[in-house]
Write a protein that holds these residues in place. Structure first.
Motif, PDB file in Angstrom:
ATOM      1  N   ALA A 285       0.821  -1.215   0.000  1.00  0.00           N
ATOM      2  CA  ALA A 285       0.000   0.000   0.000  1.00  0.00           C
ATOM      3  C   ALA A 285       0.852   1.262   0.000  1.00  0.00           C
ATOM      4  CB  ALA A 285      -0.940  -0.014   1.212  1.00  0.00           C
ATOM      5  N   HIS A 286       2.091   1.184   0.455  1.00  0.00           N
ATOM      6  CA  HIS A 286       2.930   2.378   0.491  1.00  0.00           C
ATOM      7  C   HIS A 286       4.067   2.300  -0.523  1.00  0.00           C
ATOM      8  CE1 HIS A 286       0.793   2.459   4.368  1.00  0.00           C
ATOM      9  NE2 HIS A 286       0.689   3.737   4.066  1.00  0.00           N
ATOM     10  N   CYS A 287       5.019   1.393  -0.280  1.00  0.00           N
ATOM     11  CA  CYS A 287       6.229   1.359  -1.108  1.00  0.00           C
ATOM     12  C   CYS A 287       5.925   0.937  -2.544  1.00  0.00           C
ATOM     13  CB  CYS A 287       7.273   0.429  -0.498  1.00  0.00           C
ATOM     14  SG  CYS A 287       7.526   0.710   1.273  1.00  0.00           S
ATOM     15  N   VAL A 288       5.129  -0.126  -2.736  1.00  0.00           N
ATOM     16  CA  VAL A 288       4.869  -0.605  -4.097  1.00  0.00           C
ATOM     17  C   VAL A 288       4.026   0.420  -4.855  1.00  0.00           C
ATOM     18  CG1 VAL A 288       3.818  -2.435  -5.507  1.00  0.00           C
ATOM     19  CG2 VAL A 288       5.162  -3.044  -3.483  1.00  0.00           C
ATOM     20  N   VAL A 289       3.011   0.979  -4.203  1.00  0.00           N
ATOM     21  CA  VAL A 289       2.187   2.000  -4.852  1.00  0.00           C
ATOM     22  C   VAL A 289       3.042   3.211  -5.266  1.00  0.00           C
ATOM     23  CG1 VAL A 289       0.421   3.768  -4.353  1.00  0.00           C
ATOM     24  CG2 VAL A 289      -0.081   1.349  -3.930  1.00  0.00           C
ATOM     25  N   ALA A 290       3.908   3.677  -4.356  1.00  0.00           N
ATOM     26  CA  ALA A 290       4.771   4.823  -4.680  1.00  0.00           C
ATOM     27  C   ALA A 290       5.674   4.504  -5.868  1.00  0.00           C
ATOM     28  CB  ALA A 290       5.608   5.209  -3.457  1.00  0.00           C
ATOM     29  N   ALA A 291       6.233   3.296  -5.883  1.00  0.00           N
ATOM     30  CA  ALA A 291       7.123   2.898  -6.972  1.00  0.00           C
ATOM     31  C   ALA A 291       6.368   2.791  -8.290  1.00  0.00           C
ATOM     32  CB  ALA A 291       7.791   1.566  -6.626  1.00  0.00           C
ATOM     33  N   ALA A 292       5.115   2.306  -8.223  1.00  0.00           N
ATOM     34  CA  ALA A 292       4.296   2.173  -9.439  1.00  0.00           C
ATOM     35  C   ALA A 292       4.041   3.542 -10.046  1.00  0.00           C
ATOM     36  CB  ALA A 292       2.971   1.486  -9.116  1.00  0.00           C
ATOM     37  N   ARG A 293       3.841   4.530  -9.175  1.00  0.00           N
ATOM     38  CA  ARG A 293       3.606   5.892  -9.699  1.00  0.00           C
ATOM     39  C   ARG A 293       4.877   6.487 -10.295  1.00  0.00           C
ATOM     40  NH1 ARG A 293      -0.317   7.744  -4.712  1.00  0.00           N
ATOM     41  NH2 ARG A 293      -2.050   6.391  -5.344  1.00  0.00           N
ATOM     42  N   GLU A 294       6.019   6.082  -9.716  1.00  0.00           N
ATOM     43  CA  GLU A 294       7.297   6.571 -10.236  1.00  0.00           C
ATOM     44  C   GLU A 294       7.639   5.853 -11.547  1.00  0.00           C
ATOM     45  OE1 GLU A 294      10.274   6.802  -7.059  1.00  0.00           O
ATOM     46  OE2 GLU A 294      11.802   6.754  -8.650  1.00  0.00           O
ATOM     47  N   GLY A 295       7.315   4.552 -11.597  1.00  0.00           N
ATOM     48  CA  GLY A 295       7.607   3.769 -12.801  1.00  0.00           C
ATOM     49  C   GLY A 295       9.086   3.435 -12.922  1.00  0.00           C
TER      50      GLY A 295
ATOM     51  N   ALA B 114      12.849   1.845 -13.262  1.00  0.00           N
ATOM     52  CA  ALA B 114      13.660   0.851 -12.556  1.00  0.00           C
ATOM     53  C   ALA B 114      13.177   0.646 -11.123  1.00  0.00           C
ATOM     54  CB  ALA B 114      15.126   1.270 -12.558  1.00  0.00           C
ATOM     55  N   GLU B 115      12.763   1.744 -10.484  1.00  0.00           N
ATOM     56  CA  GLU B 115      12.297   1.654  -9.100  1.00  0.00           C
ATOM     57  C   GLU B 115      11.076   0.730  -9.009  1.00  0.00           C
ATOM     58  OE1 GLU B 115      13.553   2.366  -6.451  1.00  0.00           O
ATOM     59  OE2 GLU B 115      11.938   2.428  -4.972  1.00  0.00           O
ATOM     60  N   GLN B 116      10.167   0.870  -9.950  1.00  0.00           N
ATOM     61  CA  GLN B 116       8.983   0.002  -9.991  1.00  0.00           C
ATOM     62  C   GLN B 116       9.387  -1.462 -10.170  1.00  0.00           C
ATOM     63  OE1 GLN B 116       5.671   1.036 -12.777  1.00  0.00           O
ATOM     64  NE2 GLN B 116       5.922  -1.068 -13.498  1.00  0.00           N
ATOM     65  N   ASP B 117      10.301  -1.695 -11.112  1.00  0.00           N
ATOM     66  CA  ASP B 117      10.739  -3.071 -11.370  1.00  0.00           C
ATOM     67  C   ASP B 117      11.365  -3.695 -10.124  1.00  0.00           C
ATOM     68  OD1 ASP B 117       9.869  -2.652 -13.902  1.00  0.00           O
ATOM     69  OD2 ASP B 117      11.847  -2.411 -14.804  1.00  0.00           O
ATOM     70  N   THR B 118      12.224  -2.923  -9.449  1.00  0.00           N
ATOM     71  CA  THR B 118      12.878  -3.428  -8.238  1.00  0.00           C
ATOM     72  C   THR B 118      11.844  -3.782  -7.169  1.00  0.00           C
ATOM     73  OG1 THR B 118      14.747  -1.972  -8.672  1.00  0.00           O
ATOM     74  CG2 THR B 118      14.573  -2.854  -6.436  1.00  0.00           C
ATOM     75  N   LYS B 119      10.928  -2.864  -6.928  1.00  0.00           N
ATOM     76  CA  LYS B 119       9.927  -3.096  -5.869  1.00  0.00           C
ATOM     77  C   LYS B 119       9.031  -4.294  -6.194  1.00  0.00           C
ATOM     78  CE  LYS B 119      10.694   0.124  -2.750  1.00  0.00           C
ATOM     79  NZ  LYS B 119      12.150   0.079  -3.060  1.00  0.00           N
ATOM     80  N   LEU B 120       8.667  -4.459  -7.467  1.00  0.00           N
ATOM     81  CA  LEU B 120       7.833  -5.607  -7.835  1.00  0.00           C
ATOM     82  C   LEU B 120       8.602  -6.917  -7.667  1.00  0.00           C
ATOM     83  CD1 LEU B 120       5.987  -4.340 -11.061  1.00  0.00           C
ATOM     84  CD2 LEU B 120       4.958  -4.770  -8.821  1.00  0.00           C
TER      85      LEU B 120
ATOM     86  N   GLU C  70       2.330 -11.326 -12.417  1.00  0.00           N
ATOM     87  CA  GLU C  70       1.830 -10.587 -13.577  1.00  0.00           C
ATOM     88  C   GLU C  70       0.667  -9.680 -13.193  1.00  0.00           C
ATOM     89  OE1 GLU C  70       1.163 -13.738 -16.308  1.00  0.00           O
ATOM     90  OE2 GLU C  70       3.297 -14.185 -16.430  1.00  0.00           O
ATOM     91  N   HIS C  71      -0.155 -10.174 -12.275  1.00  0.00           N
ATOM     92  CA  HIS C  71      -1.268  -9.342 -11.801  1.00  0.00           C
ATOM     93  C   HIS C  71      -0.729  -8.062 -11.142  1.00  0.00           C
ATOM     94  CE1 HIS C  71      -5.135  -8.229 -10.247  1.00  0.00           C
ATOM     95  NE2 HIS C  71      -4.659  -8.198  -9.019  1.00  0.00           N
ATOM     96  N   MET C  72       0.313  -8.212 -10.344  1.00  0.00           N
ATOM     97  CA  MET C  72       0.913  -7.047  -9.671  1.00  0.00           C
ATOM     98  C   MET C  72       1.531  -6.103 -10.701  1.00  0.00           C
ATOM     99  SD  MET C  72       1.417  -7.771  -6.034  1.00  0.00           S
ATOM    100  CE  MET C  72       3.168  -7.545  -5.759  1.00  0.00           C
ATOM    101  N   ALA C  73       2.280  -6.679 -11.659  1.00  0.00           N
ATOM    102  CA  ALA C  73       3.005  -5.840 -12.623  1.00  0.00           C
ATOM    103  C   ALA C  73       2.060  -5.100 -13.569  1.00  0.00           C
ATOM    104  CB  ALA C  73       3.987  -6.702 -13.425  1.00  0.00           C
ATOM    105  N   HIS C  74       0.853  -5.609 -13.742  1.00  0.00           N
ATOM    106  CA  HIS C  74      -0.077  -4.942 -14.655  1.00  0.00           C
ATOM    107  C   HIS C  74      -1.246  -4.310 -13.912  1.00  0.00           C
ATOM    108  CE1 HIS C  74       2.196  -7.720 -17.275  1.00  0.00           C
ATOM    109  NE2 HIS C  74       2.192  -6.672 -18.056  1.00  0.00           N
ATOM    110  N   CYS C  75      -2.120  -5.134 -13.346  1.00  0.00           N
ATOM    111  CA  CYS C  75      -3.359  -4.609 -12.756  1.00  0.00           C
ATOM    112  C   CYS C  75      -3.071  -3.744 -11.525  1.00  0.00           C
ATOM    113  CB  CYS C  75      -4.291  -5.760 -12.390  1.00  0.00           C
ATOM    114  SG  CYS C  75      -4.498  -6.957 -13.717  1.00  0.00           S
ATOM    115  N   VAL C  76      -2.194  -4.204 -10.616  1.00  0.00           N
ATOM    116  CA  VAL C  76      -1.953  -3.432  -9.388  1.00  0.00           C
ATOM    117  C   VAL C  76      -1.219  -2.135  -9.720  1.00  0.00           C
ATOM    118  CG1 VAL C  76      -0.820  -3.419  -7.108  1.00  0.00           C
ATOM    119  CG2 VAL C  76      -2.031  -5.460  -7.882  1.00  0.00           C
ATOM    120  N   VAL C  77      -0.225  -2.211 -10.606  1.00  0.00           N
ATOM    121  CA  VAL C  77       0.496  -0.999 -11.014  1.00  0.00           C
ATOM    122  C   VAL C  77      -0.462   0.012 -11.663  1.00  0.00           C
ATOM    123  CG1 VAL C  77       2.127  -0.130 -12.758  1.00  0.00           C
ATOM    124  CG2 VAL C  77       2.834  -1.946 -11.168  1.00  0.00           C
ATOM    125  N   ALA C  78      -1.329  -0.458 -12.573  1.00  0.00           N
ATOM    126  CA  ALA C  78      -2.291   0.456 -13.219  1.00  0.00           C
ATOM    127  C   ALA C  78      -3.213   1.099 -12.185  1.00  0.00           C
ATOM    128  CB  ALA C  78      -3.112  -0.312 -14.267  1.00  0.00           C
ATOM    129  N   ALA C  79      -3.668   0.295 -11.217  1.00  0.00           N
ATOM    130  CA  ALA C  79      -4.575   0.814 -10.186  1.00  0.00           C
ATOM    131  C   ALA C  79      -3.852   1.827  -9.290  1.00  0.00           C
ATOM    132  CB  ALA C  79      -5.127  -0.338  -9.357  1.00  0.00           C
TER     133      ALA C  79
END
Lengths: 97, 97, 97, 97
Positions: free
Chosen positions: B66-76, B78-84, D63-72
């Protein structure tokens, strides 16, 4: 004197050593949380402690089978049924936890 | 000051309370072994402590997502890839432990 | 004629029924993937099939213990050791899978 | 056309291949039971099929995290909350199964 009720009397010291190490691991995890350690690093230690607990459980079960279940199997009857049911329930709890 | 690296800062006290309870459970299991408690009763407590640890892990992971992964997803990037990748590996360890 | 090697001969039909149901569940999951069902709904069915397999394993183990392990315990010696070690390894695989 | 609802559309064929292999494994286990194969050997195959199913689940979740969760997460709001809660519940089911 050795208790007639436990299958692990010969290896009690090993179990105690492992349990104290796990107690220390859990205390260490609390310290990590206390000092704001990165979530993923905390999770790694929680998984390690969980694995260590499961390993203690598998060892205790092995000894229980080798002593209590074997003795009950030789006795047969109600005692055997009780010991088998108890072991079955303990294994189900381990698989599901 | 709150570390920017942890997703659980708002619930730190809850985690600490639960971890101290688990530490007490493990200490209690050592006392059971010490006093030759029947194997099956020891195993029941080991399974309870294991479940409690897994529950702490699931809560930590929820907050991390809810915090770190969401923040990384918004940043997109390399940071997103690492967190995922980190989250994926942590989940795999939890499923296998 | 009943094989002397299996503990589950009395409940074979039950096991077969459950395994065929699980086979159908897995086939259903493939169909869900085939028709692009939402990931979370696919995951729910994968968890259900996993639980069903674990339940088959727990039942097979119960019967193995009640027949093969009990018989080996009465015989004692190397046969008992082998059966205990095998059961221990099978339980460890179940706990870790 | 690719469904907008699934995170696994790029790897669908891989999942289908693995699920068909697992379906075959389960059918093989039924045949082992049918022909009175030794319990422990059946259990080994049940554990292998269980692990294979968990591995499919971990991949689908990734894959769900990398696509659906990231988009959300990028969308934020109620959609983000729903996707996080769903993922959390799916992970809890995987850990407990």
């Amino acid at each position: 004197m050795v208790s007639p009720m436990t299958g692990y009397s010969g290896t009690k010291d090993d179990h105690l050593k492992r349990l104290r190490r796990i107690e220390g691991q859990v205390r260490g995890i609390a310290k990590m949380v206390e000092s704001d350690t990165y979530c993923i690093d905390v999770l790694t230690q929680v998984s390690a402690a969980t694995k260590a607990l499961q390993s203690v459980a598998l060892n205790l079960l092995d000894e229980h089978m080798a002593h209590c279940v074997v003795a009950a199997a030789r006795e047969g009857g109600a005692e055997q049924d009780t010991k088998l049911r108890e072991a079955s329930e303990a294994i189900a709890r381990m698989v599901k936890s």
